[in-house]
Motif scaffolding. Structure first.
Motif, PDB file in Angstrom:
ATOM      1  N   UNK A   1      38.910  34.467  43.052  1.00  0.00           N
ATOM      2  CA  UNK A   1      39.558  33.201  42.721  1.00  0.00           C
ATOM      3  C   UNK A   1      40.767  33.567  41.875  1.00  0.00           C
ATOM      4  N   UNK A   2      41.953  33.478  42.470  1.00  0.00           N
ATOM      5  CA  UNK A   2      43.092  34.190  41.908  1.00  0.00           C
ATOM      6  C   UNK A   2      43.618  33.691  40.568  1.00  0.00           C
ATOM      7  N   UNK A   3      43.241  32.467  40.170  1.00  0.00           N
ATOM      8  CA  UNK A   3      43.733  32.043  38.862  1.00  0.00           C
ATOM      9  C   UNK A   3      42.948  32.715  37.740  1.00  0.00           C
ATOM     10  N   UNK A   4      41.883  33.410  38.085  1.00  0.00           N
ATOM     11  CA  UNK A   4      41.065  34.056  37.063  1.00  0.00           C
ATOM     12  C   UNK A   4      41.541  35.468  36.791  1.00  0.00           C
TER      13      UNK A   4
END
Ligand code: SF4
Ligand code: SF4
Lengths: 255, 402
Positions: free
Chosen positions: B100-103
């Motif tokens: 989950x790329x915002x993490x």
């Protein structure tokens, strides 16, 4: 001649460098490179968009909401796991602040400060703020914590790896690790009830109707009217979490 | 009472002031202290190796391969504490297949694999390929086969092919330096980007992590270098040792400056969280922060290494001082990680109180298990040194690529 050439190449160097930096900025705004823009984005929210309102003036500290939540949602009974709890704030004459929440307020409260020393005292019910730019959604490495289309922050417990990053990221202490499931757990705003057109259990069982929830996008909803007519405030607004839990008569001491 | 919760009921009696009810138990414990500690050692050791190679610091030559193998041994273990602290360790692969790329945590797997596979493994391989070919002809039994397998059947040992190994290895090192910076700066970002926690949330965090990583990595390689020489009963190359100590001295000073800057800034601005944080530093973190991290881990090493810069006692005494200083530095950096990870969870996010932390002896998050995770890399390193003894390498000088 030489000088001109040097200028030429310096200019083209600057131009190239400028273009590369520009290109870098543009691509970083494109998926999947726009990951850093999470909290900087405007919240989405079309259609029904849930928000919550709590009226501190109406809360009598009975703890029904916290109690009901435990049974409704199978929250472990021990006093370390809460989706919903109540805090008692007591501001003393000398300006010191005492906060208490024995067993999350489930068994009610007694005042430990003698009457003469109290300047004011009030109850603050706490629960997940269902933040629109939620730090917990932002940091979940696998996307197990997510926001439903209605703006409810949920956890997929079949997908959560139990890394607890979200527990660290929530500024309000709303998450815990479920001791038997070994995944994270939190308030769902009783999503299972919302889907059936029912109110969340805590709101249903509040004797003074101090807590309500509803559609923020509908100007006629009870929540929208509450927000419009009262001086509402969210917790820790400086963190820009996009909290959708609005308190009436919130003291600045509350954190 | 359910014994599962006994420690929590105990912790409940030790709460000081008010904490949110879900905050009694620390979410991240000793295993997450180990994670930045171990990755820091990897990044630091690698950066020391690169110094020799890319910046051509000739006197560091004897540590080059040792530093690489040390980095590799610790890298192999780096993810283990992370995986074992998960509530659902078997779901670990989800980070890799559905990040989950915002993490900040999501790309850990990729950063790790890139660093392990592309940088460390390749660099070591290019460095040892020709040697493995030679050794596979001399050795017998298991070793022979391992060399055969690891050299991947590329058996050309002509000077030309060696030049190529060297050239490619050099390119990998050049890529490796920013990668090492990325690896550990990124670990700092995992903490630094949590705005809910004022003890973590600072832009300085990645930079501080990076420099403290270099400090710990250099100290570790210095110790390993000395110990390997003691065990092999070889005379220690003092020029090399003095040079490492010199670098260690300078990097500690930079690290110390950065960390002080961060604290001064915190005190000067004295934001909302200031009161709880100053209580934390003078109370629960007093011993681990001021005594272990600052006094033992920084001030004493700076004084002892600083003295060595202009006063050089006899070799044996110097070695003794370096040995003790190296250990103190490692202890200090370990407690630096401790103070970040554990310290950041001791105070409530309501800023009205503290919870407590007691390290268990046994159990997956206990002291013994943590010690095992710290011992395993040394066993791996011993194995690597046995299989790939740097002192038996034929090729002495790197071909200059500039
Ligand atoms: S209150 Fe905490 S758990 Fe709820 S949405 Fe906000 S950050 Fe997430
Ligand atoms: S504990 Fe679960 S929900 Fe929370 S960040 Fe980790 S994987 Fe996501």
């Amino acid at each position: 001649m030489k000088v001109a050439k040097e200028n030429q190449s310096r200019r083209s160097f600057l131009k190239n460098a400028g273009m590369s930096v520009g290109a870098l900025l543009v691509t970083s705004a494109l998926p999947p490179f726009n990951a850093i823009l999470f909290a900087a984005n405007k919240p989405k929210g079309k259609g029904i968009w849930y928000g919550i309102a709590i009226d501190i003036e109406k809360c009598i500290g009975c703890g029904n909401c916290a109690k009901t939540c435990k049974t409704e949602n199978d929250v472990p009974p021990e006093p370390f796991f809460f989706r919903s709890w109540v805090e008692q704030y007591t501001i003393k004459n000398d300006g010191t602040i005492k906060v208490e929440s024995p067993n999350g307020g489930i068994d009610g409260f007694t005042q430990s400060v003698p009457d003469g020393e109290i300047e004011k005292s009030f109850f603050v019910p706490k629960m997940c703020n269902h933040c629109a730019k939620s730090p917990c959604v932002q940091v979940c490495p696998v996307g197990a914590t997510f926001e439903s289309p209605e703006g409810v922050v949920l956890v997929d417990d079949t997908y959560c790896i139990g890394c607890r990053y979200c527990v660290q990221a929530c500024p309000y202490g709303c998450r815990y690790i479920h001791p038997t499931k070994n995944v994270v757990d939190k308030c769902t705003l009783c999503y299972h009830r919302l889907k059936k057109g029912l109110n969340p259990a805590c709101m249903e069982n509040c004797p003074t109707k101090a807590r309500i929830s509803g559609d923020l996008n509908d100007p006629e909803s009870e929540v929208s009217k509450f927000i419009k007519t009262k001086n509402v405030y969210v917790l820790k607004p400086h963190l820009n979490t996009g909290s959708k839990l609005y308190y009436n008569a919130l003291n600045q001491e509350v954190r | 009472m359910n014994p599962q919760f006994e420690h929590l009921y105990q912790a409940l009696t030790k709460v000081d002031g008010y904490i949110y009810p879900n905050e009694i138990e620390l979410s991240w414990s000793i295993l997450i202290v180990l994670y930045p500690f171990i990755t820091g050692l990897v990044a630091g050791a690698f950066i020391l190796a690169s110094l020799e190679r890319v910046f051509n610091v000739k006197s560091l030559k004897p540590t080059y391969v040792i530093a690489l193998l040390t980095a590799f041994a610790f890298m192999l273990v780096a993810t283990m504490p992370l995986i074992f602290h998960l509530g659902q360790p078997l779901r670990f692969w989800e980070i890799m297949i559905t990040p989950h790329l915002t993490s900040a945590m999501a790309i850990f797997g990729f950063v790790y694999l890139w660093y392990l596979m592309v940088v460390l493994l390749l660099e070591i391989w290019f460095d040892y390929r020709a040697d493995m070919v030679v050794w596979s002809k001399e050795a017998t039994g298991l070793k022979k086969w391992l060399y055969k397998i690891f050299s991947l059947g590329i058996s050309d040992v002509s000077p030309e092919s060696r030049r190529w190994d060297d050239k490619l290895g050099y390119i990998v090192t050049v890529i490796g330096i920013p990668s090492a910076f990325l690896l550990h700066g990124y670990v700092g970002f995992i903490f630094g980007s949590i705005k809910a926690n004022p003890w973590w949330s600072t832009v300085m965090m990645p930079v501080i992590f990076l420099f403290s990583a270099m400090v710990s990595g250099i100290a570790l390689v210095m110790l390993v270098f000395m110990i390997v020489n003691y065990i092999r009963k070889q005379k220690i190359d003092m020029l090399c040792l003095d040079t490492i100590a010199k670098y260690l001295f300078y990097i500690i000073i930079i690290d110390f400056t950065l960390e002080s800057l961060d604290q001064i800034h915190r005190f000067y601005e004295a934001e909302e969280s200031f009161e709880i944080i100053s209580l934390l530093m003078s109370g629960k973190l007093f011993v681990t922060l001021l005594i272990f991290q600052v006094l033992i881990g920084m001030i004493i090493p700076v004084i002892s290494l600083g003295t060595m810069q202009f006063y050089k006692p006899k070799e044996k005494i110097r070695q003794g001082i370096y040995l003790v200083t190296g250990i103190l530095v490692l202890v200090g950096i370990f407690f630096m990680r401790w103070n970040v990870v554990i310290g950041g969870q001791l105070f409530s996010k309501s800023f009205y109180g503290f919870t407590s932390f007691k390290l268990a002896l046994i159990g997956p998050e206990g002291f013994l298990m943590a010690s095992i995770w710290l011992i395993i890399p040394f066993l791996i390193l011993a194995f690597l040194l046995w299989l790939f003894p740097p002192w038996k390498k034929t090729q002495e000088e790197h071909v200059s690529v500039e």
